[in-house]
Design a protein around this motif. Sequence first.
Motif, mmCIF file in Angstrom:
data_model
loop_
_atom_site.group_PDB
_atom_site.id
_atom_site.type_symbol
_atom_site.label_atom_id
_atom_site.label_comp_id
_atom_site.label_asym_id
_atom_site.label_seq_id
_atom_site.Cartn_x
_atom_site.Cartn_y
_atom_site.Cartn_z
ATOM 1 N N UNK A 60 4.553 13.205 -11.235
ATOM 2 C CA UNK A 60 5.660 14.142 -11.420
ATOM 3 C C UNK A 60 5.352 15.529 -10.844
ATOM 4 N N UNK A 61 4.626 15.558 -9.714
ATOM 5 C CA UNK A 61 4.276 16.828 -9.066
ATOM 6 C C UNK A 61 5.017 17.055 -7.752
ATOM 7 N N UNK A 62 5.753 16.066 -7.275
ATOM 8 C CA UNK A 62 6.547 16.138 -6.041
ATOM 9 C C UNK A 62 5.728 16.644 -4.850
ATOM 10 N N UNK A 63 4.645 15.955 -4.484
ATOM 11 C CA UNK A 63 3.888 16.386 -3.304
ATOM 12 C C UNK A 63 4.665 16.130 -2.019
ATOM 13 N N UNK A 64 4.325 16.889 -0.996
ATOM 14 C CA UNK A 64 4.825 16.582 0.346
ATOM 15 C C UNK A 64 4.103 15.331 0.828
ATOM 16 N N UNK A 65 4.848 14.333 1.284
ATOM 17 C CA UNK A 65 4.270 13.099 1.811
ATOM 18 C C UNK A 65 4.747 12.918 3.244
ATOM 19 N N UNK A 66 3.792 12.881 4.174
ATOM 20 C CA UNK A 66 4.094 12.656 5.586
ATOM 21 C C UNK A 66 3.702 11.224 5.914
ATOM 22 N N UNK B 194 0.818 -1.204 0.000
ATOM 23 C CA UNK B 194 0.000 0.000 0.000
ATOM 24 C C UNK B 194 0.853 1.255 0.000
ATOM 25 N N UNK B 195 1.892 1.266 0.823
ATOM 26 C CA UNK B 195 2.817 2.405 0.837
ATOM 27 C C UNK B 195 3.484 2.573 -0.518
ATOM 28 N N UNK B 196 3.940 1.479 -1.087
ATOM 29 C CA UNK B 196 4.594 1.546 -2.399
ATOM 30 C C UNK B 196 3.629 2.052 -3.470
ATOM 31 N N UNK B 197 2.371 1.624 -3.407
ATOM 32 C CA UNK B 197 1.391 2.088 -4.394
ATOM 33 C C UNK B 197 1.211 3.604 -4.332
ATOM 34 N N UNK B 198 1.165 4.150 -3.124
ATOM 35 C CA UNK B 198 1.034 5.604 -2.972
ATOM 36 C C UNK B 198 2.259 6.308 -3.541
ATOM 37 N N UNK B 199 3.439 5.817 -3.214
ATOM 38 C CA UNK B 199 4.661 6.453 -3.693
ATOM 39 C C UNK B 199 4.794 6.347 -5.211
ATOM 40 N N UNK C 199 13.608 12.893 -5.983
ATOM 41 C CA UNK C 199 12.762 14.014 -6.351
ATOM 42 C C UNK C 199 11.351 13.645 -6.737
ATOM 43 N N UNK C 200 10.935 12.393 -6.449
ATOM 44 C CA UNK C 200 9.567 11.976 -6.778
ATOM 45 C C UNK C 200 8.562 12.538 -5.768
#
Length: 321
Positions: A112-118, A100-105, A164-165
């Motif tokens: 290609x928008x480089x969101x902040x991921x917490x 699930x974590x990998x799917x989100x990443x 940079x993803x």
Amino acid sequence: MNILIIGGGGLIGQKLAHKLIDKGELRGQEITGMVLADIVDPALPDAPFPISAASCDIGEPEAVAGLIDKDIDVIYLLAAVVSGQAESDFDIGMRVNLHGTLNVLERCRALETTPVVVFTSSMAVFGGDVPDPIEDWTIPNPQTSYGTQKAIGELLVNDYSRKGFIDGRAFRLPTISVRPGKPNLAASSFMSSIFREPLNGQEAICPVDRDFAHFYLSPRRCVDNLICGAEIDGDAMGTSRTMMMPGRTWTIGQMIDAMTAVAGSEPARLIRFEDQPEIQAIVKGWKFDLNPAKALSLGLSADESFEENIRYYLEDDLPRA
């Protein structure tokens, strides 16, 4: 500023949503939209901006692709199968906590928008032969499937940030106490129930002795730290995006004494000590001497005393229990 909270139906997800709505801005920008996602549609608080609920199984790549679009600026990845369930059902733990974590990443990478991921990790990444004190840079040595899955998630967040993803940050959460609601399948669930139930006039069972020490943080302070953590500049974190979230170490006895100081002697009389080897086998592998220096230097904080944890529960959650 558009925010997505994955795990938005859970305790921390709901409290985080309410706090962000009250705050009205994040990372110096006005919040203009929010999505709360979970395995079933989460409850939606009132908000002065568009807010919506989404049901999503993050174990399904197609579901994640339909959830995350180019408009999302900040993603809170809180969803997880808890420790006890991940240990007893290896497949579901791997499906949600790892894949699930990998799917989100991977979805973030594709956009290609480089969101902040917490990303919320856990102190369960430590265990076994680990030196004391544990520092942020101590090599993880998880002794459970849950801890292993979270440790892999940390490494992925770090590498996807390096490439940079995403603009990621991973926080190893202390045990959150006092949690409202019903007991769950987490091995640490008793660390809330032995206070929550007595404060509601009900008996509770403690499966460890009074000298058992552990690392704790209140739900209120956890939410404050998640907001602060999202606002940290990526460059300020250096080459590792992973750190311990600050907490405090107390024994069960100290915590019971704190409850008595706040709520009187009656609740403590409702706690019954009863050995549960299956729980002890998990929680006694978790290390206790922790030094969250990095997060403290970046502005995150811990509760000053466990009396604060008890007061926060009485103020925030007992009226709705």
